[in-house]
Motif scaffolding. Structure first.
Motif, PDB file in Angstrom:
ATOM      1  N   SER A  24       0.824  -1.209   0.000  1.00 14.79           N
ATOM      2  CA  SER A  24       0.000   0.000   0.000  1.00 14.79           C
ATOM      3  C   SER A  24       0.858   1.260   0.000  1.00 14.79           C
ATOM      4  O   SER A  24       0.475   2.286  -0.583  1.00 14.79           O
ATOM      5  CB  SER A  24      -0.947   0.007   1.208  1.00 14.79           C
ATOM      6  N   TRP A  31       1.462 -12.846  -6.634  1.00 13.86           N
ATOM      7  CA  TRP A  31       0.326 -12.060  -6.139  1.00 13.86           C
ATOM      8  C   TRP A  31       0.658 -10.569  -6.140  1.00 13.86           C
ATOM      9  O   TRP A  31      -0.153  -9.743  -6.569  1.00 13.86           O
ATOM     10  CB  TRP A  31      -0.015 -12.518  -4.725  1.00 13.86           C
ATOM     11  N   CYS A  39      -1.298  -7.650  -8.381  1.00 15.76           N
ATOM     12  CA  CYS A  39      -1.900  -6.462  -7.768  1.00 15.76           C
ATOM     13  C   CYS A  39      -1.339  -5.179  -8.381  1.00 15.76           C
ATOM     14  O   CYS A  39      -2.088  -4.240  -8.704  1.00 15.76           O
ATOM     15  CB  CYS A  39      -1.663  -6.466  -6.262  1.00 15.76           C
ATOM     16  N   GLY A  87      -2.607  -4.339 -11.838  1.00 17.04           N
ATOM     17  CA  GLY A  87      -3.885  -3.643 -11.807  1.00 17.04           C
ATOM     18  C   GLY A  87      -3.705  -2.160 -11.562  1.00 17.04           C
ATOM     19  O   GLY A  87      -4.352  -1.317 -12.206  1.00 17.04           O
ATOM     20  N   ALA A 143      -6.937 -11.945  -7.106  1.00 26.56           N
ATOM     21  CA  ALA A 143      -6.119 -10.818  -7.565  1.00 26.56           C
ATOM     22  C   ALA A 143      -6.210 -10.658  -9.077  1.00 26.56           C
ATOM     23  O   ALA A 143      -6.287  -9.532  -9.593  1.00 26.56           O
ATOM     24  CB  ALA A 143      -4.665 -11.019  -7.139  1.00 26.56           C
ATOM     25  N   ALA A 174      -9.508  -9.041 -10.062  1.00 30.44           N
ATOM     26  CA  ALA A 174      -9.512  -7.608  -9.748  1.00 30.44           C
ATOM     27  C   ALA A 174      -8.688  -6.818 -10.769  1.00 30.44           C
ATOM     28  O   ALA A 174      -9.118  -5.750 -11.240  1.00 30.44           O
ATOM     29  CB  ALA A 174      -8.975  -7.391  -8.337  1.00 30.44           C
ATOM     30  N   SER A 175      -7.517  -7.326 -11.137  1.00 26.71           N
ATOM     31  CA  SER A 175      -6.667  -6.611 -12.099  1.00 26.71           C
ATOM     32  C   SER A 175      -7.260  -6.628 -13.508  1.00 26.71           C
ATOM     33  O   SER A 175      -7.132  -5.653 -14.254  1.00 26.71           O
ATOM     34  CB  SER A 175      -5.261  -7.211 -12.101  1.00 26.71           C
ATOM     35  N   ASP A 228     -15.072 -11.288  -6.521  1.00 28.81           N
ATOM     36  CA  ASP A 228     -14.282 -10.606  -7.555  1.00 28.81           C
ATOM     37  C   ASP A 228     -14.619 -11.109  -8.956  1.00 28.81           C
ATOM     38  O   ASP A 228     -14.529 -10.344  -9.925  1.00 28.81           O
ATOM     39  CB  ASP A 228     -12.791 -10.787  -7.259  1.00 28.81           C
TER      40      ASP A 228
END
Length: 460
Positions: free
Chosen positions: A42, A87, A91, A94, A132, A135-136, A180
């Motif tokens: 993050s 992973w 992420c 994305g 993941a 989402a991407s 997702d």
């Protein structure tokens, strides 16, 4: 780290390559180094977004070299055999889809897509990698949908996703994957709906099956319902939209027939269904197909009341989404059946109808326990009808206001009364009949709105 040009201050664009290299060195070291700490990702995302490290109007050679190095590093992570690194790469890919400039995106989206698509298919069996990847891919397709010049290519790529995503929805009972995967499926329907034309019936069966079996939470089931609401976009004609609405309303009423037996006038139930089945026309096939509808009823018969709210609320949410979102062509809204359904639900309060026989205490208690949630769903549907139809409700305004007035007199739930008050106010405001003093009047009803329920007066 490659050499970068010096910079003067925080406003100098030559700072960006320096920061991007630092992000790679501290958070995404090469294959020889240990995996990055997931809790620190993050921080990397924050730096990239705050300084817009992947998008720059005034491009320099140093910035281009840094972005190319970033792209290569992230793709190497996506291809890594180590799950943690894979992973992290997924992420950040994305994030890259969201943040990179137009040129890099258009040059790279096809490669990125192929890297992510592989992760949705066997032999990948890791749930967190699939989550993941979904989402991407949602980020990638959302961005791709904003470029009209590559609409054809985007539709082709989205078509390759349809079958793997439907398999995920149909086979995987993990809530994280379902969540997702449903989001990704919704993005496909919004951005590239024509990619689903060949899989329309299969998609309907899968989505309805997930809703009726009730193995997921209500929140996830409502995501499936949202996908179902957008499904007619794949055919982009008014008949498909109406057919979906018709089948959903029939399915809701069929569930209510079993739940409300002995608690309502049979004629009331027939009023809600009759307009949907005009004489001389064949009834539509059951929602999701014959096999899905029959199998779901047989396998969940002993959990009927446990699944009632989940099923009905999800299907009513589908109606709400269909009513409040734009469609490619003009559609016919079955206003009469919608209002009849709302009235049917609000008129059942758990009191046995006249001298009904055979109602056990257990069924009575189970129904009364679920009625507040069903009434709340009915009021949500009414709000969606008002939002979707607006002033066209004027010919039916008197009947709607009368329904709300009668329900307000009976309703003792503070939460439902708040929602009812809001709906009544929205209804009359939407028809443009409010004056500056807060009085609302139409040809057959009047409403005076005070600051609270003590100031709420509604009469016809």
């Amino acid at each position: 780290m490659a050499e970068v040009e010096g910079f003067q201050n925080m406003f100098d664009i030559r700072l960006k390559p320096q920061l991007l290299y630092q992000v790679m060195a501290s958070h995404f070291p090469d294959e020889k180094q240990p995996s990055p700490d997931p809790s620190q990702l993050s921080a990397a995302v924050s730096v990239i977004r705050r300084h817009k490290l992947l998008s720059e109007a005034k491009q320099t050679d140093g910035w281009k070299a840094a972005v190319d190095a970033w792209n290569e590093r992230i793709l190497s992570y996506v291809s890594s055999k180590m799950p943690d690194k894979c992973w992290a790469g997924i992420c950040m890919l994305g994030v890259t889809c969201q943040e990179c400039n137009h040129q890099l995106f258009l040059e790279s989206y096809s490669t990125w897509f192929q890297k992510l698509l592989v992760l949705l298919k066997p032999p990948t069996d890791s749930a967190f990698l699939r989550v993941a990847a979904c989402a991407s891919l949602s980020d990638l397709l959302t961005r791709l949908g904003s470029f009209p010049s590559v609409k054809k290519e985007g539709t082709s790529l989205a078509g390759k996703l349809v079958q793997p995503v439907l398999q995920l929805l149909g086979q995987d009972d993990s809530e994280d994957v379902s969540n997702d995967a449903a989001d990704l499926f919704c993005v496909i329907l919004k951005c590239f709906p024509s990619s689903l034309q060949q899989q329309y019936d299969n998609a309907e069966s899968v989505l309805v099956s997930k809703i009726l079996y009730g193995k997921c939470s209500i929140q996830i089931c409502q995501k499936f319902a949202r996908c179902l609401a957008f499904l007619p976009r794949a055919r982009s004609d008014g008949d498909s939209w109406y057919s979906m609405m018709q089948k959903v309303l029939l399915a809701i009423n069929e569930h209510l027939n079993d739940a409300f037996q002995g608690f309502e006038d049979v004629d009331k139930a027939n009023e809600a269904v009759a307009p949907l089945l005009p004489p001389g026309k064949d009834p539509p096939p059951p929602l999701g197909g014959e096999h899905v509808a029959k199998e779901a009823v047989e396998k969940t018969r002993n959990r009927f009341f446990q699944l009632l709210v989940s099923r009905v609320s999800s299907l009513m949410h589908c109606c709400c989404v269909m009513l409040t979102n734009p469609y490619q062509t003009q559609v016919t809204i079955p206003l009469g059946p919608l209002l009849a359904l709302i009235s049917r639900i609000l008129n059942v309060n758990g009191t046995p109808y006249q001298q009904s026989i055979g109602i056990g205490n257990q069924k009575h208690a189970l129904l009364c326990a679920e009625l507040p949630a069903l009434h709340s769903c009915a009021l949500d549907l009414l709000a969606a009808v008002v939002k979707g139809v607006r002033s066209q409700l004027l010919p039916r305004a008197a009947n709607i206001v009368r329904l709300l007035t009668e329900y307000f007199r009976r309703c003792a739930s503070p939460a439902l009364r708040i929602k009812l008050y809001s709906n009544a106010r929205t209804l009359l405001i939407s028809m443009g009949v409010v004056n500056r003093n807060g009085f609302i009047s139409c040809t057959s009803c009047h409403l005076q709105c005070g600051s609270g329920f003590e100031g709420f007066k509604l009469w016809c």
